[in-house]
Design a protein around this motif. Structure first.
Motif, PDB file in Angstrom:
ATOM      1  N   VAL A   1       0.913  -0.993   0.188  1.00 13.51           N
ATOM      2  CA  VAL A   1      -0.164   0.007  -0.021  1.00 13.51           C
ATOM      3  C   VAL A   1       0.916   1.198  -0.181  1.00 13.51           C
ATOM      4  O   VAL A   1       1.668   1.264   0.858  1.00 13.51           O
ATOM      5  N   LEU A   2       0.660   2.345  -0.855  1.00 16.26           N
ATOM      6  CA  LEU A   2       1.269   3.378  -0.970  1.00 16.26           C
ATOM      7  C   LEU A   2       0.086   4.558  -0.363  1.00 16.26           C
ATOM      8  O   LEU A   2      -0.747   4.878  -0.914  1.00 16.26           O
ATOM      9  N   TYR A   3       0.657   4.873   0.830  1.00 19.24           N
ATOM     10  CA  TYR A   3      -0.323   5.819   1.515  1.00 19.24           C
ATOM     11  C   TYR A   3       0.168   7.291   1.372  1.00 19.24           C
ATOM     12  O   TYR A   3       1.276   7.561   1.962  1.00 19.24           O
ATOM     13  N   VAL A   4      -0.649   8.142   0.783  1.00 20.14           N
ATOM     14  CA  VAL A   4      -0.261   9.527   0.363  1.00 20.14           C
ATOM     15  C   VAL A   4      -0.484  10.428   1.098  1.00 20.14           C
ATOM     16  O   VAL A   4      -0.683  11.533   0.906  1.00 20.14           O
ATOM     17  N   GLY A   5      -0.541  10.317   2.565  1.00 22.85           N
ATOM     18  CA  GLY A   5      -0.456  11.338   3.413  1.00 22.85           C
ATOM     19  C   GLY A   5      -1.880  11.522   4.199  1.00 22.85           C
ATOM     20  O   GLY A   5      -2.817  10.906   3.600  1.00 22.85           O
ATOM     21  N   ASP A   6      -1.980  12.462   5.170  1.00 23.29           N
ATOM     22  CA  ASP A   6      -3.088  12.710   5.825  1.00 23.29           C
ATOM     23  C   ASP A   6      -3.548  11.450   6.799  1.00 23.29           C
ATOM     24  O   ASP A   6      -4.733  10.799   6.424  1.00 23.29           O
ATOM     25  N   LEU A   7      -2.526  10.790   7.482  1.00 22.77           N
ATOM     26  CA  LEU A   7      -2.939   9.461   8.327  1.00 22.77           C
ATOM     27  C   LEU A   7      -4.084   9.648   9.095  1.00 22.77           C
ATOM     28  O   LEU A   7      -5.051   9.304   8.871  1.00 22.77           O
ATOM     29  N   SER A   8      -3.718  10.133  10.192  1.00 23.98           N
ATOM     30  CA  SER A   8      -4.983   9.805  11.490  1.00 23.98           C
ATOM     31  C   SER A   8      -5.376  11.375  11.924  1.00 23.98           C
ATOM     32  O   SER A   8      -6.195  11.442  12.966  1.00 23.98           O
ATOM     33  N   TYR A   9      -5.156  12.207  11.194  1.00 24.13           N
ATOM     34  CA  TYR A   9      -5.648  13.773  11.476  1.00 24.13           C
ATOM     35  C   TYR A   9      -5.433  14.017  13.038  1.00 24.13           C
ATOM     36  O   TYR A   9      -6.101  14.249  13.581  1.00 24.13           O
ATOM     37  N   ALA A  10      -4.119  13.515  13.478  1.00 25.57           N
ATOM     38  CA  ALA A  10      -3.842  14.116  14.923  1.00 25.57           C
ATOM     39  C   ALA A  10      -3.474  15.362  15.248  1.00 25.57           C
ATOM     40  O   ALA A  10      -3.171  15.767  16.042  1.00 25.57           O
ATOM     41  N   ASP A  11      -3.144  16.085  13.881  1.00 29.41           N
ATOM     42  CA  ASP A  11      -2.921  17.535  14.173  1.00 29.41           C
ATOM     43  C   ASP A  11      -3.787  18.381  14.760  1.00 29.41           C
ATOM     44  O   ASP A  11      -4.925  18.185  14.930  1.00 29.41           O
ATOM     45  N   ASN A  12      -3.169  19.497  15.332  1.00 35.86           N
ATOM     46  CA  ASN A  12      -4.166  20.625  15.862  1.00 35.86           C
ATOM     47  C   ASN A  12      -5.162  20.179  16.918  1.00 35.86           C
ATOM     48  O   ASN A  12      -6.388  20.505  17.157  1.00 35.86           O
ATOM     49  N   HIS A  13      -4.425  19.209  17.950  1.00 31.94           N
ATOM     50  CA  HIS A  13      -5.324  18.889  19.027  1.00 31.94           C
ATOM     51  C   HIS A  13      -4.591  19.627  20.362  1.00 31.94           C
ATOM     52  O   HIS A  13      -3.603  19.859  20.249  1.00 31.94           O
ATOM     53  N   PRO A  14      -5.376  19.977  21.366  1.00 28.93           N
ATOM     54  CA  PRO A  14      -5.017  20.677  22.539  1.00 28.93           C
ATOM     55  C   PRO A  14      -3.677  19.719  23.140  1.00 28.93           C
ATOM     56  O   PRO A  14      -3.851  18.620  23.311  1.00 28.93           O
ATOM     57  N   ASN A  15      -2.749  20.543  23.447  1.00 20.85           N
ATOM     58  CA  ASN A  15      -1.538  19.933  24.104  1.00 20.85           C
ATOM     59  C   ASN A  15      -0.704  19.047  23.395  1.00 20.85           C
ATOM     60  O   ASN A  15      -0.165  18.017  23.867  1.00 20.85           O
ATOM     61  N   HIS A  16      -1.023  18.923  22.094  1.00 23.94           N
ATOM     62  CA  HIS A  16      -0.320  18.155  21.073  1.00 23.94           C
ATOM     63  C   HIS A  16      -0.598  16.546  21.518  1.00 23.94           C
ATOM     64  O   HIS A  16       0.358  15.927  21.725  1.00 23.94           O
ATOM     65  N   ASP A  17      -1.963  16.284  21.919  1.00 28.35           N
ATOM     66  CA  ASP A  17      -2.230  14.940  22.509  1.00 28.35           C
ATOM     67  C   ASP A  17      -1.993  14.008  21.198  1.00 28.35           C
ATOM     68  O   ASP A  17      -2.442  14.088  20.165  1.00 28.35           O
ATOM     69  N   ASN A  18      -1.368  12.937  21.799  1.00 29.58           N
ATOM     70  CA  ASN A  18      -0.794  11.811  20.719  1.00 29.58           C
ATOM     71  C   ASN A  18      -1.897  10.764  20.797  1.00 29.58           C
ATOM     72  O   ASN A  18      -1.653   9.682  19.961  1.00 29.58           O
ATOM     73  N   VAL A  19      -3.200  10.759  21.489  1.00 31.99           N
ATOM     74  CA  VAL A  19      -4.047   9.569  21.627  1.00 31.99           C
ATOM     75  C   VAL A  19      -4.488   9.511  20.285  1.00 31.99           C
ATOM     76  O   VAL A  19      -4.739   8.252  20.064  1.00 31.99           O
ATOM     77  N   ARG A  20      -4.876  10.032  19.418  1.00 33.34           N
ATOM     78  CA  ARG A  20      -5.320   9.947  18.014  1.00 33.34           C
ATOM     79  C   ARG A  20      -4.369   9.238  16.983  1.00 33.34           C
ATOM     80  O   ARG A  20      -4.886   8.373  16.292  1.00 33.34           O
ATOM     81  N   TRP A  21      -3.076   9.312  17.502  1.00 35.94           N
ATOM     82  CA  TRP A  21      -2.124   8.305  16.701  1.00 35.94           C
ATOM     83  C   TRP A  21      -2.379   6.897  17.496  1.00 35.94           C
ATOM     84  O   TRP A  21      -2.305   6.078  16.319  1.00 35.94           O
ATOM     85  N   ASP A  22      -2.442   6.953  18.499  1.00 31.37           N
ATOM     86  CA  ASP A  22      -2.721   5.480  19.077  1.00 31.37           C
ATOM     87  C   ASP A  22      -3.739   4.960  18.534  1.00 31.37           C
ATOM     88  O   ASP A  22      -3.893   3.795  18.135  1.00 31.37           O
ATOM     89  N   THR A  23      -5.216   5.607  18.469  1.00 29.87           N
ATOM     90  CA  THR A  23      -6.353   5.032  18.043  1.00 29.87           C
ATOM     91  C   THR A  23      -6.264   4.826  16.642  1.00 29.87           C
ATOM     92  O   THR A  23      -6.760   3.531  16.232  1.00 29.87           O
ATOM     93  N   TRP A  24      -5.758   5.420  15.772  1.00 33.90           N
ATOM     94  CA  TRP A  24      -5.397   5.372  14.119  1.00 33.90           C
ATOM     95  C   TRP A  24      -4.559   3.948  14.039  1.00 33.90           C
ATOM     96  O   TRP A  24      -5.008   3.300  13.246  1.00 33.90           O
TER      97      TRP A  24
END
Length: 93
Positions: free
Chosen positions: A30-53
């Motif tokens: 699979v060639l994934y061409v960006g915008d993976l988890s939409y984890a940007d622009n969350h308060p305090n740069h919370d990385n939980v969205r990376w984990d759930t994705w």
């Protein structure tokens, strides 16, 4: 190869993965061409969205290679540290 991008974390994201998984003629990668988890622009740069994705796509990524490229939604930056998001890609000479 299968090309994908802008998957995010919605009901439609899951439908896309199910459609891909059920295709008998899947590519070898699979060639994934960006915008993976939409984890940007969350308060305090919370990385939980990376984990759930990561958990949501693990059922696919565990069994075949995925090649990633960066999209604009991977640029999570703190303005107090970096003044321009593209600075994250520049060499530190």
């Amino acid at each position: 190869a299968f090309f994908a991008g802008d998957l995010g974390q919605t009901f439609d994201s899951n439908k896309t993965l199910v459609h891909y998984e059920s295709n008998p003629h899947k590519g070898q990668a699979v060639l994934y061409v960006g915008d993976l988890s939409y984890a940007d622009n969350h308060p305090n740069h919370d990385n939980v969205r990376w984990d759930t994705w990561g958990r949501s796509i693990e059922r696919c990524t565990a069994y075949e290679p995925w090649i990633w490229t960066t999209g604009n939604h991977e640029l999570d930056y703190a303005l107090e540290i970096v003044s321009c998001p593209l600075d994250l890609f520049r060499s530190l000479n």
